[in-house]
Design a protein around this motif. Sequence first.
Motif, mmCIF file in Angstrom:
data_model
loop_
_atom_site.group_PDB
_atom_site.id
_atom_site.type_symbol
_atom_site.label_atom_id
_atom_site.label_comp_id
_atom_site.label_asym_id
_atom_site.label_seq_id
_atom_site.Cartn_x
_atom_site.Cartn_y
_atom_site.Cartn_z
ATOM 1 N N ARG A 26 0.838 -1.210 0.000
ATOM 2 C CA ARG A 26 0.000 0.000 0.000
ATOM 3 C C ARG A 26 0.867 1.252 0.000
ATOM 4 N NH1 ARG A 26 -5.596 0.549 3.362
ATOM 5 N NH2 ARG A 26 -6.286 2.498 2.402
ATOM 6 N N GLN A 27 1.991 1.211 0.715
ATOM 7 C CA GLN A 27 2.925 2.343 0.688
ATOM 8 C C GLN A 27 3.495 2.540 -0.709
ATOM 9 O OE1 GLN A 27 5.959 1.884 3.711
ATOM 10 N NE2 GLN A 27 4.449 1.439 5.307
ATOM 11 N N LEU A 28 3.863 1.419 -1.347
ATOM 12 C CA LEU A 28 4.361 1.510 -2.727
ATOM 13 C C LEU A 28 3.338 2.167 -3.639
ATOM 14 C CD1 LEU A 28 6.135 -1.909 -3.472
ATOM 15 C CD2 LEU A 28 7.130 0.352 -3.740
ATOM 16 N N ALA A 29 2.066 1.855 -3.380
ATOM 17 C CA ALA A 29 0.993 2.350 -4.244
ATOM 18 C C ALA A 29 0.762 3.846 -4.101
ATOM 19 C CB ALA A 29 -0.298 1.594 -3.949
ATOM 20 N N GLN A 30 1.354 4.480 -3.099
ATOM 21 C CA GLN A 30 1.233 5.929 -2.977
ATOM 22 C C GLN A 30 2.013 6.645 -4.078
ATOM 23 O OE1 GLN A 30 2.428 6.951 0.998
ATOM 24 N NE2 GLN A 30 0.796 5.761 1.968
ATOM 25 N N ARG A 31 3.019 5.925 -4.616
ATOM 26 C CA ARG A 31 3.811 6.516 -5.707
ATOM 27 C C ARG A 31 3.558 5.802 -7.026
ATOM 28 N NH1 ARG A 31 8.428 9.491 -6.685
ATOM 29 N NH2 ARG A 31 9.570 8.864 -8.538
ATOM 30 N N ASP A 32 3.517 4.474 -6.974
ATOM 31 C CA ASP A 32 3.354 3.671 -8.184
ATOM 32 C C ASP A 32 2.016 2.954 -8.140
ATOM 33 O OD1 ASP A 32 6.026 4.193 -9.113
ATOM 34 O OD2 ASP A 32 6.733 2.782 -7.598
ATOM 35 N N GLN A 33 1.515 2.646 -9.324
ATOM 36 C CA GLN A 33 0.344 1.785 -9.410
ATOM 37 C C GLN A 33 0.793 0.364 -9.076
ATOM 38 O OE1 GLN A 33 -1.102 0.929 -13.358
ATOM 39 N NE2 GLN A 33 -3.232 0.970 -12.677
ATOM 40 N N VAL A 34 0.118 -0.286 -8.138
ATOM 41 C CA VAL A 34 0.494 -1.626 -7.696
ATOM 42 C C VAL A 34 -0.650 -2.581 -7.958
ATOM 43 C CG1 VAL A 34 1.124 -3.078 -5.728
ATOM 44 C CG2 VAL A 34 2.101 -0.785 -5.944
ATOM 45 N N LEU A 35 -0.342 -3.649 -8.706
ATOM 46 C CA LEU A 35 -1.294 -4.731 -8.942
ATOM 47 C C LEU A 35 -0.722 -5.977 -8.288
ATOM 48 C CD1 LEU A 35 -1.970 -4.193 -12.770
ATOM 49 C CD2 LEU A 35 -3.039 -3.033 -10.845
ATOM 50 N N CYS A 36 -1.561 -6.707 -7.551
ATOM 51 C CA CYS A 36 -1.050 -7.853 -6.809
ATOM 52 C C CYS A 36 -2.018 -9.024 -6.895
ATOM 53 C CB CYS A 36 -0.816 -7.460 -5.348
ATOM 54 S SG CYS A 36 -0.205 -8.815 -4.313
ATOM 55 N N VAL A 37 -1.503 -10.170 -7.302
ATOM 56 C CA VAL A 37 -2.266 -11.418 -7.245
ATOM 57 C C VAL A 37 -1.975 -12.043 -5.890
ATOM 58 C CG1 VAL A 37 -2.568 -13.709 -8.234
ATOM 59 C CG2 VAL A 37 -2.139 -11.750 -9.734
ATOM 60 N N THR A 38 -2.997 -12.292 -5.073
ATOM 61 C CA THR A 38 -2.764 -12.776 -3.716
ATOM 62 C C THR A 38 -3.801 -13.804 -3.297
ATOM 63 O OG1 THR A 38 -2.420 -12.109 -1.423
ATOM 64 C CG2 THR A 38 -4.094 -10.914 -2.660
ATOM 65 N N HIS A 39 -3.408 -14.636 -2.337
ATOM 66 C CA HIS A 39 -4.312 -15.609 -1.715
ATOM 67 C C HIS A 39 -4.631 -15.206 -0.279
ATOM 68 C CE1 HIS A 39 -3.917 -18.624 -4.939
ATOM 69 N NE2 HIS A 39 -2.666 -18.239 -5.019
ATOM 70 N N PRO B 131 -6.112 -12.883 2.737
ATOM 71 C CA PRO B 131 -7.090 -11.839 3.028
ATOM 72 C C PRO B 131 -6.469 -10.629 3.711
ATOM 73 C CG PRO B 131 -7.324 -13.678 4.557
ATOM 74 C CD PRO B 131 -6.365 -14.118 3.505
ATOM 75 N N GLN B 132 -5.371 -10.839 4.470
ATOM 76 C CA GLN B 132 -4.722 -9.713 5.138
ATOM 77 C C GLN B 132 -4.225 -8.690 4.113
ATOM 78 O OE1 GLN B 132 -4.105 -12.952 5.577
ATOM 79 N NE2 GLN B 132 -3.250 -13.424 7.624
ATOM 80 N N ILE B 133 -3.729 -9.191 2.977
ATOM 81 C CA ILE B 133 -3.242 -8.288 1.927
ATOM 82 C C ILE B 133 -4.403 -7.717 1.130
ATOM 83 C CG2 ILE B 133 -1.924 -8.192 -0.243
ATOM 84 C CD1 ILE B 133 0.022 -10.200 0.937
ATOM 85 N N ALA B 134 -5.355 -8.574 0.765
ATOM 86 C CA ALA B 134 -6.489 -8.122 -0.050
ATOM 87 C C ALA B 134 -7.293 -7.051 0.658
ATOM 88 C CB ALA B 134 -7.372 -9.309 -0.407
ATOM 89 N N ALA B 135 -7.416 -7.145 1.998
ATOM 90 C CA ALA B 135 -8.226 -6.181 2.749
ATOM 91 C C ALA B 135 -7.641 -4.782 2.706
ATOM 92 C CB ALA B 135 -8.360 -6.656 4.193
ATOM 93 N N LEU B 136 -6.346 -4.658 2.430
ATOM 94 C CA LEU B 136 -5.699 -3.345 2.427
ATOM 95 C C LEU B 136 -5.720 -2.674 1.050
ATOM 96 C CD1 LEU B 136 -2.583 -4.274 4.596
ATOM 97 C CD2 LEU B 136 -4.507 -2.837 5.283
ATOM 98 N N ALA B 137 -6.271 -3.357 0.046
ATOM 99 C CA ALA B 137 -6.245 -2.831 -1.327
ATOM 100 C C ALA B 137 -7.278 -1.724 -1.509
ATOM 101 C CB ALA B 137 -6.500 -3.954 -2.317
ATOM 102 N N ASP B 138 -6.978 -0.829 -2.458
ATOM 103 C CA ASP B 138 -7.946 0.213 -2.841
ATOM 104 C C ASP B 138 -8.988 -0.350 -3.788
ATOM 105 O OD1 ASP B 138 -6.485 2.335 -1.472
ATOM 106 O OD2 ASP B 138 -4.993 2.120 -3.067
ATOM 107 N N HIS B 139 -8.592 -1.335 -4.595
ATOM 108 C CA HIS B 139 -9.494 -1.910 -5.596
ATOM 109 C C HIS B 139 -9.328 -3.417 -5.560
ATOM 110 C CE1 HIS B 139 -9.313 2.252 -6.922
ATOM 111 N NE2 HIS B 139 -8.000 2.115 -7.055
#
Length: 533
Positions: A472-485, A487-495
Motif C-alpha cells: 500500500r505504501q508503494l501504491a502511494q507513488r506507483d500503481q500496484v497490482l497484486c495477485v494474492t491468496h 485476506p490480510q493483503i487483499a483487505a488493504l487494497a484500494d481496488h
Amino acid sequence: MLLELRLRNFLLIEEASLSLAPGFTVFTGETGAGKSLLIKALRLVLGERADPGYLRPGAREAVVEALLVSSRLAGRLSALGLEPAEEVLIRRVLTPERSRIFVNGTPVTLKMLSELTRGLVVLTGQHEFRALLAPDYRLRLLDEWAGVAEERRAYERAFSTWHRLREEKASLKERLSQALRERDFLDFQIREIEEAALSPGEDQALLQERDLLRNLTRLKEGLAEGANLFQEAADLVARGLSRLRDLSGIARDLETLVNRLEGAYYEVLEGARELTERLSGLPEDESRLEEVENRLARIERLKRKYGSTVEEILDTLEELRTRRQELDLSGDRLEELSARERACAEEALRLARELSLRRREAARRLSELVTAELSDLALPGASFRVEIHSSEPRPENLTREGLDRVHFLVRTNPGTPERPLEKAASGGELSRIFLALKKVLSSESEGLCLVFDEVDAGIGGITAVRVGEKLRQLAQRDQVLCVTHLPQIAALADHHFCVTKEVREGRTYTRVRLLSGREREEELRRMRGETGA
C-alpha cells in the motif's frame, strides 16, 4: 500507469474488460480460477512472444489490448518513428498462424514493442525473486539504483573498443608470427634474384650469342669467303663498267645502263665491306661460350623457381619485395595496435574504477535503506548488505560489467552471522526481501506499474499484514497490482478484482469482475475460510 486491460478469446477468458485505477489493486480467487491468465496477458503486452495455445478453444483469433499512459512514451514513440503521445493503446491479435501487434493502430514489430514498454510495467513473480540469486541481475539492480547508466555506457564503449583492438592485435600477431617464420626464406629468394642482376630479354640475347659461338669457325670462314667473293665481284663489275663507259661515247644509250649498273656495283662493294666488318667484330675464339652457357644455366635455374621467362622472374621479384615490405609494415602496425590497445585498456580500467566507486557508495546507501524496510516486514533485527567484490584492476580481469561482482548478504535473525542470500533466505523471506528492494528502488523512479505475483508465498498472519502495508505504501507513488491468496493483503487494497471459473454447457469460462461493498466482504470471508454471513 496501466489504465485498461481488455481480453477476448484469451485461453479460458471469453471476454474481459478491466478499468484499472491508481493505487493498490488486488486480484483474488480460488486456486486454478485463472489469475495467472492476467499475468500471461500482461507479458504479451510487454513484448513476450505469443503462443498459438493462448487462443480459446474453437476461437479463430484472440485479442489482448492494454492502454498505457506515461511521460516516457512520447520520446520512445518518436525514436521508433511513430507519432509522439503520452498514451498508447497496444493491441495484439493472435491467430493459429501468426501474431500481429499494433500501437495506436500502427503495425509494429515485437522488438519495437519491447523497446516501447521497457520498464513501464514491472512484473515480479517467483522467477523474478529467484533472479536475485543471479550476479548479473544483482549488479543491474545496483547500477539502476546508483544512477550510473551513462557511466556504464561509457565503460562498455571503452571495453568494447579495447576488446576489439585486443582481438585485432592477436590476429595480426598470429599472422605476423607465421610470416616471420617465412622471412628468412623470403630474404633468400629476393637475394637470389637480385644477385643474378637480370635484364629484360637477356635470355633471348644469350641464346643467340650461344648459337653464334657454337658455330664461330664456320661463321668466320663463311664471312671471309663471302667478303672475298663480293670483293672479286665488285672488281669484275668495275672492269665491266669501265669498258661500257668507253663505248658510251659511241652508243650514247649505254649511259642509262651504266648508271644503273653503277648502283649495283656500290651495293656489291658495300656488301663486301659489311661482311668484312662483321668478320672483324667476331670473337677471336670460343672462350666466352662457357661464360654464356653458365649464365644461361643460372637463368634456367631461376626460371624453374620463379617464372618461365626473365620478365616473369622480375615480376616475381617485385612481388617478393612487396611481401617483404608488408612484413615490415605489419610489424609497424603491430606496434601501433599495441600502443592503442594499451591506451584503451588504461581508459577502460579508469572508467571501471570510477564505476566501482559509484557502486560502493550506492551499495552502502542501499544496504541501509533495505535493512530499514525489512524491519517493517516482520523481520525485526534482520539486516541486508550489498557486498562488492572487485578484481585487481588489470586488463585481463575486465568484463563487460567492469571489475565488480555483487553479493547480497542477509541476517534474518539477531545474533546470527550474515550469509549469502541464496543460502540464508526461505521462500517467504525472499519474497519480503524482494519487496523491500522494490520499495527502495522505486522510490527514486518515475511512477510505474508494479505487478506482484506470489509475493505472499510462504507468509501469513502479522507478516502478511506488514507485506500488505508495504504494498500500500508503494501504491502511494506507483500503481500496484497484486495477485494474492491472503485476506490480510487483499483487505488493504484500494481496488479488488475477483477471478472465478465456471462451467456452462460443458465449456469452462474464466470471469474477472470488480468487487465492492458486500461482494468484497464475501470474498474476504471466503479467503479467511469463514462460512457464515
